[in-house]
Design a protein around this motif. Sequence first.
Motif, PDB file in Angstrom:
ATOM      1  N   GLY A 255       0.794  -1.221   0.000  1.00 28.05           N
ATOM      2  CA  GLY A 255       0.000   0.000   0.000  1.00 28.05           C
ATOM      3  C   GLY A 255       0.822   1.265   0.000  1.00 28.05           C
ATOM      4  N   THR A 275      -3.961   5.080   3.146  1.00 26.45           N
ATOM      5  CA  THR A 275      -5.316   5.329   3.635  1.00 26.45           C
ATOM      6  C   THR A 275      -6.353   4.778   2.669  1.00 26.45           C
ATOM      7  OG1 THR A 275      -4.546   7.340   4.767  1.00 26.45           O
ATOM      8  CG2 THR A 275      -6.933   7.094   4.413  1.00 26.45           C
ATOM      9  N   GLY A 276      -6.265   5.161   1.409  1.00 24.61           N
ATOM     10  CA  GLY A 276      -7.221   4.693   0.411  1.00 24.61           C
ATOM     11  C   GLY A 276      -7.058   3.216   0.098  1.00 24.61           C
ATOM     12  N   TRP A 277      -5.813   2.737   0.127  1.00 20.53           N
ATOM     13  CA  TRP A 277      -5.532   1.331  -0.189  1.00 20.53           C
ATOM     14  C   TRP A 277      -6.173   0.411   0.827  1.00 20.53           C
ATOM     15  CZ3 TRP A 277      -2.390  -2.605   1.988  1.00 20.53           C
ATOM     16  CH2 TRP A 277      -2.034  -3.646   1.122  1.00 20.53           C
ATOM     17  N   ALA A 279      -8.694   1.307   2.853  1.00 20.64           N
ATOM     18  CA  ALA A 279     -10.139   1.535   2.767  1.00 20.64           C
ATOM     19  C   ALA A 279     -10.760   0.725   1.638  1.00 20.64           C
ATOM     20  CB  ALA A 279     -10.428   3.017   2.583  1.00 20.64           C
ATOM     21  N   ALA A 280      -9.968   0.439   0.602  1.00 22.39           N
ATOM     22  CA  ALA A 280     -10.462  -0.344  -0.536  1.00 22.39           C
ATOM     23  C   ALA A 280     -10.512  -1.840  -0.235  1.00 22.39           C
ATOM     24  CB  ALA A 280      -9.594  -0.081  -1.763  1.00 22.39           C
ATOM     25  N   GLY A 281     -10.125  -2.229   0.978  1.00 24.83           N
ATOM     26  CA  GLY A 281     -10.235  -3.625   1.377  1.00 24.83           C
ATOM     27  C   GLY A 281      -8.983  -4.450   1.176  1.00 24.83           C
ATOM     28  N   ASN A 282      -7.858  -3.797   0.948  1.00 23.87           N
ATOM     29  CA  ASN A 282      -6.624  -4.548   0.691  1.00 23.87           C
ATOM     30  C   ASN A 282      -5.910  -5.013   1.963  1.00 23.87           C
ATOM     31  OD1 ASN A 282      -6.362  -4.378  -2.310  1.00 23.87           O
ATOM     32  ND2 ASN A 282      -6.458  -2.177  -1.865  1.00 23.87           N
TER      33      ASN A 282
END
Length: 309
Positions: A255, A275-277, A279-282
């Motif tokens: 990430g 943060t976004g990575w 949040a995307a479920g990774n």
Amino acid sequence: MRPKHTDATAGLVIAVDRGRYTCVTDDGELTAMRARELGRKSVVVGDRVGLVGDVTGSAGSLARIVRIEERVSTLMRTADDDDPTERVVVANADQLVIVAALADPQPRTGFIDRCLVAAYHTGITPLLCLTKGDLAGPEELLDYYSDLDLAWLVMQPGSSIDPLVDALDGKLSVLVGHSGVGKSTLVNRLVPGTDRAVGVVSAIGKGRHTSTSAVALPLVSGDGWIIDTPGIRSFGLAHVSAHSLLYGFDDLVDGTLDCPPNCEHDEHSPDCALTGWVAAGNADPRRLASYRRLLASRAGEELSGPDRT
């Protein structure tokens, strides 16, 4: 010119007590002192050393440690994350056995995460040993670490000790854990007759410190050594750089690949891709929260959430 002591007897330091070092050699056990020529070099449990003088080990004899062999690994911690004083826990360990109870007291993932960082940072293989399996199952805790390649065992009263013995065979392993998690009970089962003091957990869930110094003990079954350490309340990581904290969070590394150069990866980094990575479920958001709590602690910020240590 200092003497080379080419004829020094090889030994392993198994205990340290007020300037006296208990060592084992091929011929048995002896007591030694540190030679003045070593200067300020510290000698710790697990060190491989060269010994001269009276190495018979007979009553009243005292050898001298004149050489400390190069350490393969050095497990260190600091008292706090903002404490610059590094403390060597043990030397030359192959494996870090993180002992955590599944209940009474509840497992603290923050402490386990810190131990993982310390292990990976120095190249020691971690093993998660979960005790009191009769009181709770391991599923919730193991789910938190499901994205890591982390070996684990579950122990309970009356269960066979053989799986743990197999994991320790042929290695120098150091056991760490909060007081009250059953570490001393495991040591007494692994090395009968050791009689390491077994503590109790108070009504508020805090264990009583039961071991006062690290000591190396030979396995009765197998060809390995275990180093029992005093109950540790915290595992400071001031000696580990912010970037190196990621060693204990391998599940988050991918990430960070899209982060800008010199990204701090903390919650104040607006362009941090983590943060976004996540949040995307990774990855598990709890893992990112733990990593960022460690970053905040190193920066001297107030921690939030459970599992501070």
